[in-house]
Every structure is written in C-alpha cells, then in structure tokens.
Design a protein around this motif. Structure first.
Motif, PDB file in Angstrom:
ATOM      1  N   PHE A 156      -4.039  -3.168  13.640  1.00  0.00           N
ATOM      2  CA  PHE A 156      -2.994  -2.663  12.877  1.00  0.00           C
ATOM      3  C   PHE A 156      -3.487  -2.611  11.492  1.00  0.00           C
ATOM      4  CE2 PHE A 156       0.322  -3.877   9.658  1.00  0.00           C
ATOM      5  CZ  PHE A 156       1.131  -2.725   9.893  1.00  0.00           C
ATOM      6  N   VAL A 157      -4.189  -3.677  11.039  1.00  0.00           N
ATOM      7  CA  VAL A 157      -4.764  -3.361   9.720  1.00  0.00           C
ATOM      8  C   VAL A 157      -5.771  -2.365   9.495  1.00  0.00           C
ATOM      9  CG1 VAL A 157      -6.169  -4.781   8.093  1.00  0.00           C
ATOM     10  CG2 VAL A 157      -4.153  -6.086   9.173  1.00  0.00           C
ATOM     11  N   LEU A 161      -3.842   0.259   6.908  1.00  0.00           N
ATOM     12  CA  LEU A 161      -4.556   0.014   5.660  1.00  0.00           C
ATOM     13  C   LEU A 161      -5.689   0.570   5.201  1.00  0.00           C
ATOM     14  CD1 LEU A 161      -3.265  -3.812   5.311  1.00  0.00           C
ATOM     15  CD2 LEU A 161      -2.201  -1.868   4.352  1.00  0.00           C
ATOM     16  N   PHE A 162      -6.570   0.806   6.443  1.00  0.00           N
ATOM     17  CA  PHE A 162      -8.018   1.223   6.273  1.00  0.00           C
ATOM     18  C   PHE A 162      -8.309   2.657   6.713  1.00  0.00           C
ATOM     19  CE2 PHE A 162      -8.195  -3.255   5.467  1.00  0.00           C
ATOM     20  CZ  PHE A 162      -9.047  -3.516   4.434  1.00  0.00           C
ATOM     21  N   ASP A 163      -7.233   2.974   7.631  1.00  0.00           N
ATOM     22  CA  ASP A 163      -7.172   4.427   8.048  1.00  0.00           C
ATOM     23  C   ASP A 163      -8.427   4.822   8.953  1.00  0.00           C
ATOM     24  OD1 ASP A 163      -6.203   7.074   8.493  1.00  0.00           O
ATOM     25  OD2 ASP A 163      -7.142   7.838   6.908  1.00  0.00           O
ATOM     26  N   ARG A 384      -1.537   6.409  -1.645  1.00  0.00           N
ATOM     27  CA  ARG A 384      -2.549   5.729  -2.920  1.00  0.00           C
ATOM     28  C   ARG A 384      -3.640   5.150  -2.329  1.00  0.00           C
ATOM     29  NH1 ARG A 384       1.586   3.485  -7.577  1.00  0.00           N
ATOM     30  NH2 ARG A 384       3.187   5.630  -7.708  1.00  0.00           N
ATOM     31  N   GLN A 385      -4.707   5.477  -2.692  1.00  0.00           N
ATOM     32  CA  GLN A 385      -6.068   5.011  -2.384  1.00  0.00           C
ATOM     33  C   GLN A 385      -6.569   4.165  -3.429  1.00  0.00           C
ATOM     34  OE1 GLN A 385      -6.841   6.543   0.423  1.00  0.00           O
ATOM     35  NE2 GLN A 385      -8.422   4.917   1.206  1.00  0.00           N
ATOM     36  N   ARG A 390      -5.775   2.198   2.170  1.00  0.00           N
ATOM     37  CA  ARG A 390      -4.901   3.095   1.857  1.00  0.00           C
ATOM     38  C   ARG A 390      -3.395   2.937   1.897  1.00  0.00           C
ATOM     39  NH1 ARG A 390      -3.660   6.639   6.247  1.00  0.00           N
ATOM     40  NH2 ARG A 390      -3.423   4.688   7.418  1.00  0.00           N
ATOM     41  N   LEU A 391      -2.501   2.829   0.919  1.00  0.00           N
ATOM     42  CA  LEU A 391      -1.203   2.440   1.089  1.00  0.00           C
ATOM     43  C   LEU A 391      -0.285   3.593   1.021  1.00  0.00           C
ATOM     44  CD1 LEU A 391      -1.295  -0.425  -1.469  1.00  0.00           C
ATOM     45  CD2 LEU A 391      -1.598  -0.500   1.006  1.00  0.00           C
TER      46      LEU A 391
END
Length: 439
Positions: A156-157, A161-163, A384-385, A390-391
């Motif tokens: 998931f993370v 979050l890290f694409d 937003r990076q 990545r959020l």
C-alpha cells in the motif's frame, strides 16, 4: 493437450448446456462465481471431486488472470480435453462480454446526458462500498501472519505514497515469498510438501505445443494492427497495454484496477477518473469475470480516437481487441500448465510466492480503495510531489455531499443489512437520480 475424462457419461452437449447456464448466472464476482461452479459441478453433478476442485482452485490462484474463468476452463479441460476447456472458458465469458459491450456503446453515446451522470453518481458511491467490502473480506482471509500483514502494508505504501510500478510490487512480493518459503514456511502459514510422494511425468510436449498455439493466437491481432495501422495507433496502445496487464494480473480484478485506472486516466488519458468507477459499476451488475471492465476501457479509448474509423466502429474494435488479449493468455496458461497441476501441488516455494503475492494484493486493493474514495467524494483531486513521496491533494471546495450520503447508505446496506451487489447498485443509482435532478 490430452483429455483427462472423469466420467464417460458426461457428453460434450452436457458440458455446453451446463456452462451456458453458469455463464448466464455468474454474478457476484469471483467468490459468487466459484460458489456457483462448486454447487453445479461438485455438489449437484459430481463431475469432479471436492479435493480436485480445491486443488485446481489453488492452482488457478498461482496464475495471472481471472481465477474463476480459469477454473471453468480447467474443469472443461479435465472433462473433455482442449475443446472442453475452450468451450467452458468461452461460455463463462461471452454472456457478460456481450452485455458489457452493449452498455459501453450506450455509455459512449449518452455519457454527457444529465440523467446518466446522476445515475452513475449513485453507481460510483455503491462501487466504493463494494470495494471496501472486498478489501475487508480478502484481508480477513489472507493476512493470517505478521509477515503477510507487513507485505500488505508495504504494498500500500509503495503504491499510494511512492507510486511504485504495480508489476514491481507483484514480482517483488512473489520473490520474497519463494525465499521465505524455502527457509521459514511457517512465516507464511505454509505446510511442508509431502516428502517422497510419487509425481506424474513431466508433460513437456503438451506444454510447448500449447504455448506455441496460444501464443500465436494472442499475438495475431497485434501483428495485423502493426501492419495495417502502425504502432502509433490507439489500437496498438490498447493491445500492448492490456497484453502487459494480462501477465501481471495476480489477485483478480480488484488487485489490478488501481494500476489500470492510473495508466488509463493519467498515463494515456483515455478516461476521466470517475469513468473508471462507472465501468466497474457496469461490470458489477453483469455476469462474467469482473476483469471485463477492461473491455469498457478499451471501447472508450478507441471511441475517442477513432481515425480512420467511425467512433462506434473504433470502439467495437477496441473492445474486441481488449477482450482478446485479456483472455487468450488465460487459455494459454491453463492448457500449458494444467497437465502439471499434480506436480505444482507439492511445490512449497510456488505456494510461498502465491501467499506473498496474495498478501501484497491486499495492499494493492487498499490503494484502489483510497484512490476511488478520493475521486468519488471530491470532483477535483490533484497531486503534490515531495521528493520521492507523492501525495493526492483533494480540493475541499469540490467535496460532493451527495456522493458521501450515497456512499454511507451503500455501506449500511452492504455491512448492516448484507444486501447483494445488484440491490445496492440499484438503490444507489435511484438515489443518485433523486439527489441530482431538479424536482
């Protein structure tokens, strides 16, 4: 691809009749479809034994692609060889594929109508509840050790979050699982293989022939597109993308939807975010594998870049191509590897790889759930990076209270009253109309 006939009294006509019935009634996603086949083929007709059914189901979980369709193909192969497998696999898919195709055509024509948008507002909210339910159900079954829970969280993370690339998550988890299974199988709740068990001969000839035949079937439309339209055409992009997807779709349709949605929306620009939820809603309401949602994506992608065809003709070609490259590999996996099933049942490392991939899939589905929730509840979601981080960043002003109300309603119906998928979708679709259209 020799036949392994179980009961001589099972005629090919019987097989066609039974799998036509299964294809028309296979609602409810993989769980419902597998339960339907168990009732029809194990309990009522005794075509195969309980042990063989479960053994084959575990085998199908090792493969990329929709496990219920592959199980149907395996049962047909077990009863009537390659023609039985082909008939059973096709009959499991064709009814739903035809319905999804018709709905995709209507959607492409009517997507901008206000009442259609209102209807699908409710569908999207219902789909959000359905995906949450799938996440909790799969997590409850799959995450029975600390290592599995850690793999799910890491997946998931890595995605949200890290694409990280989806194939990297799947393959990396599989490698970890195989290594752990060799050293500490207890960390994945695996049982050791049966030492000294006699295994059948290695069926290399059948496997090589199956790979050659079905590899050619899989590649045929892509060769034709390359010659006639070139590799810059949208049909080539569709075929190449969904061929890649067919190789990495471990864990079923829910697992791959996030990756497919991100590529189709952000990578290729074929769809808008909300349209992916629309497509999933259509697939949820029709029989057949949930992965048929890919047909909806293929139709819209070609419909919106039709040259040199008309939009509808291009859409039909895109949908047909998507279905072809999605399911041709499924037949290849079954016909090539089904003769090895008794050997694979003793392969602890492969079981470890599958267990780890299944655990990571829970994280993948959690990523899908979060992605859907943001795009259903907010009309505008940016990104937003922050270095490698990545959020997703929803615009508070775009919050949709109607979608929120309908999503809460859908969760109440799913978890509280335990309604079926079809009933939840119907109620939420009507709710979308009621909340959106002027009185």
């Amino acid at each position: 691809m020799a036949s392994l006939v179980v009961t001589p009294s099972i005629t090919f006509t019987d097989l066609l009749r039974v799998f036509t019935r299964i294809g028309l009634l296979s609602f409810g996603g993989p769980a419902g479809q597998i339960a339907l086949m168990h009732r029809e083929l194990v309990e009522e007709r005794a075509w195969i034994t309980e042990d063989d059914f479960l053994h084959a189901l575990n085998f199908c979980h090792l493969l990329p692609g929709p496990e219920a369709q592959q199980l149907a193909t395996w049962i047909g192969w077990r009863v009537h060889g390659w023609r039985g497998g082909l008939a059973a696999g096709l009959l499991f898919v064709i009814p739903g594929a035809l319905i999804i195709l018709a709905l995709s055509v209507l959607y492409g024509i009517a997507a901008n109508l206000n009442w259609v948008e209102a209807l699908f507002l409710g569908v999207k909210a219902a789909v959000l509840a359905i995906v949450v339910q799938a996440l909790l159900r799969i997590a409850g079954r799959a995450l029975d050790t600390k290592l599995k829970r850690a793999l799910a969280i890491a997946a998931f993370v890595g995605l949200f979050l890290f694409d990280l690339p989806f194939p990297l998550i799947v393959l990396g988890s599989g490698v970890i699982g195989m290594v752990v299974a060799a050293k500490r199988p207890d960390l994945l709740a695996l049982k050791a293989g049966k030492a000294g068990e006699m295994l059948p001969a290695r069926p290399w000839r059948s496997t090589i022939l199956s790979v050659a035949v079905w590899g050619a079937v899989w590649a045929a439309p892509m060769v034709l597109i390359a010659v006639m339209l070139g590799q810059d055409h949208v049909l080539w992009e569709i075929g190449a993308f969904f061929s890649q997807l067919a190789i990495v779709t471990f864990g079923g349709a829910y697992a791959v939807l996030a990756y497919m949605a991100q590529e189709a929306v952000q990578g290729f620009g074929w769809l808008q975010p909300g349209e992916m939820a629309d497509g999933l809603g259509l697939a949820e309401t029709t029989p057949g594998p949930l992965i048929l949602v890919t047909q909806f994506v293929g139709y819209l992608a070609a419909f919106r870049a039709p040259e040199p065809f008309t939009p509808v003709v291009a859409g039909l070609l895109g949908a047909g191509l998507t279905t072809w490259v999605t399911f041709a590999p499924c037949f290849m996996w079954i016909f090539a590897l089904a003769p090895w099933i008794d050997r694979l049942g003793n392969a602890v490392r492969l079981k470890g790889g599958l267990a780890a991939v299944t655990a990571a899939v829970v994280g993948v589905i959690a990523n899908l759930t979060a992605w859907f929730a943001l795009h259903v509840l907010f009309a505008s979601v940016g990104q937003r990076q922050f270095g490698p981080l990545r959020l997703y960043w929803p615009d508070p002003a775009s919050f949709d209270w109607r979608a929120t109300v309908l999503a809460v309603l859908a969760c109440g119906l799913a978890f509280g009253l335990k309604w079926s998928v079809l009933r939840i979708l119907a109620v939420c679709a009507v709710g979308g109309l009621a909340l959106s259209l002027p009185l």
